[in-house]
Scaffold this motif. Structure first.
Motif, PDB file in Angstrom:
ATOM      1  N   ARG A  53      45.676  42.347  36.051  1.00  0.00           N
ATOM      2  CA  ARG A  53      44.334  42.217  36.599  1.00  0.00           C
ATOM      3  C   ARG A  53      44.336  41.245  37.778  1.00  0.00           C
ATOM      4  O   ARG A  53      44.897  40.161  37.697  1.00  0.00           O
ATOM      5  CB  ARG A  53      43.390  41.730  35.502  1.00  0.00           C
ATOM      6  CG  ARG A  53      41.929  41.828  35.852  1.00  0.00           C
ATOM      7  CD  ARG A  53      41.056  41.599  34.657  1.00  0.00           C
ATOM      8  NE  ARG A  53      41.325  40.310  34.036  1.00  0.00           N
ATOM      9  CZ  ARG A  53      40.983  40.009  32.793  1.00  0.00           C
ATOM     10  NH1 ARG A  53      40.369  40.877  32.031  1.00  0.00           N
ATOM     11  NH2 ARG A  53      41.253  38.819  32.297  1.00  0.00           N
ATOM     12  N   LEU A  54      43.727  41.665  38.881  1.00  0.00           N
ATOM     13  CA  LEU A  54      43.522  40.807  40.046  1.00  0.00           C
ATOM     14  C   LEU A  54      42.077  40.348  40.026  1.00  0.00           C
ATOM     15  O   LEU A  54      41.162  41.175  39.970  1.00  0.00           O
ATOM     16  CB  LEU A  54      43.811  41.569  41.342  1.00  0.00           C
ATOM     17  CG  LEU A  54      43.437  40.844  42.637  1.00  0.00           C
ATOM     18  CD1 LEU A  54      44.262  39.571  42.819  1.00  0.00           C
ATOM     19  CD2 LEU A  54      43.615  41.782  43.822  1.00  0.00           C
ATOM     20  N   MET A  55      41.866  39.021  40.049  1.00  0.00           N
ATOM     21  CA  MET A  55      40.524  38.459  40.086  1.00  0.00           C
ATOM     22  C   MET A  55      40.317  37.811  41.450  1.00  0.00           C
ATOM     23  O   MET A  55      41.051  36.910  41.834  1.00  0.00           O
ATOM     24  CB  MET A  55      40.328  37.394  39.007  1.00  0.00           C
ATOM     25  CG  MET A  55      38.943  36.757  39.048  1.00  0.00           C
ATOM     26  SD  MET A  55      38.733  35.400  37.874  1.00  0.00           S
ATOM     27  CE  MET A  55      39.574  34.072  38.725  1.00  0.00           C
ATOM     28  N   LEU A  56      39.321  38.293  42.178  1.00  0.00           N
ATOM     29  CA  LEU A  56      38.924  37.675  43.441  1.00  0.00           C
ATOM     30  C   LEU A  56      37.713  36.803  43.167  1.00  0.00           C
ATOM     31  O   LEU A  56      36.780  37.228  42.483  1.00  0.00           O
ATOM     32  CB  LEU A  56      38.568  38.739  44.478  1.00  0.00           C
ATOM     33  CG  LEU A  56      39.645  39.761  44.801  1.00  0.00           C
ATOM     34  CD1 LEU A  56      39.109  40.771  45.821  1.00  0.00           C
ATOM     35  CD2 LEU A  56      40.903  39.096  45.308  1.00  0.00           C
ATOM     36  N   SER A  57      37.734  35.573  43.679  1.00  0.00           N
ATOM     37  CA  SER A  57      36.599  34.675  43.472  1.00  0.00           C
ATOM     38  C   SER A  57      36.164  34.107  44.811  1.00  0.00           C
ATOM     39  O   SER A  57      36.990  33.796  45.668  1.00  0.00           O
ATOM     40  CB  SER A  57      36.969  33.547  42.510  1.00  0.00           C
ATOM     41  OG  SER A  57      38.010  32.758  43.037  1.00  0.00           O
ATOM     42  N   ALA A  58      34.848  33.976  44.963  1.00  0.00           N
ATOM     43  CA  ALA A  58      34.300  33.403  46.185  1.00  0.00           C
ATOM     44  C   ALA A  58      34.691  31.935  46.268  1.00  0.00           C
ATOM     45  O   ALA A  58      34.554  31.184  45.307  1.00  0.00           O
ATOM     46  CB  ALA A  58      32.780  33.555  46.206  1.00  0.00           C
TER      47      ALA A  58
END
Length: 129
Positions: A53-58
């Motif tokens: 899983r790739l999690m992108l966060s601001a």
């Protein structure tokens, strides 16, 4: 309910990357790169990379995005946490639930640092019966 028992690390379960514009990054990773979009939760967007899983966060602090965080899957997060502490690893806190999915599956994580102070984590999914 406790996570299922098991020994050692499993595959990398998640990699986190910070981005300056979450909406633009979500579109790019989904529409341009072509990664399957799993879900978006607030300022976090999740994608499937062949089972990782790739999690992108601001990046709320502005400035340059932070280094990636590796999340190692473990079968029993409480037991792994205890064993790792016994080996001298210092955690930032105890294992805790960070999210409950619509099907009731819970995401549990605990964060620690490597020998150079870079963030790492262990993670486990707990399925409710």
């Amino acid at each position: 309910m406790q996570p299922q028992a098991g020994e050692g690390f499993g595959a990398i379960g998640q990699i986190a990357r910070s981005v300056t514009d979450i909406a633009a990054a979500e579109r790019w990773y989904r529409d341009v790169l072509g990664l399957p979009h799993l879900y978006t939760y607030g300022t976090l967007a999740f994608f499937d990379c062949g089972g990782v899983r790739l999690m992108l966060s601001a990046n709320d602090e502005g400035g340059a995005p932070q280094a990636a965080i590796l999340y190692f899957r473990v079968a029993d997060i409480v037991r792994s946490h205890e064993e790792m502490q016994a080996r001298g690893i210092t955690f930032l806190g105890a294992p805790h639930m960070i999210h409950r999915h619509a099907d009731g599956t819970e995401e549990w994580m605990a964060f620690f640092a490597d020998n150079q102070g870079r963030p790492l984590a262990i993670m486990s999914q707990v399925r409710q019966d």
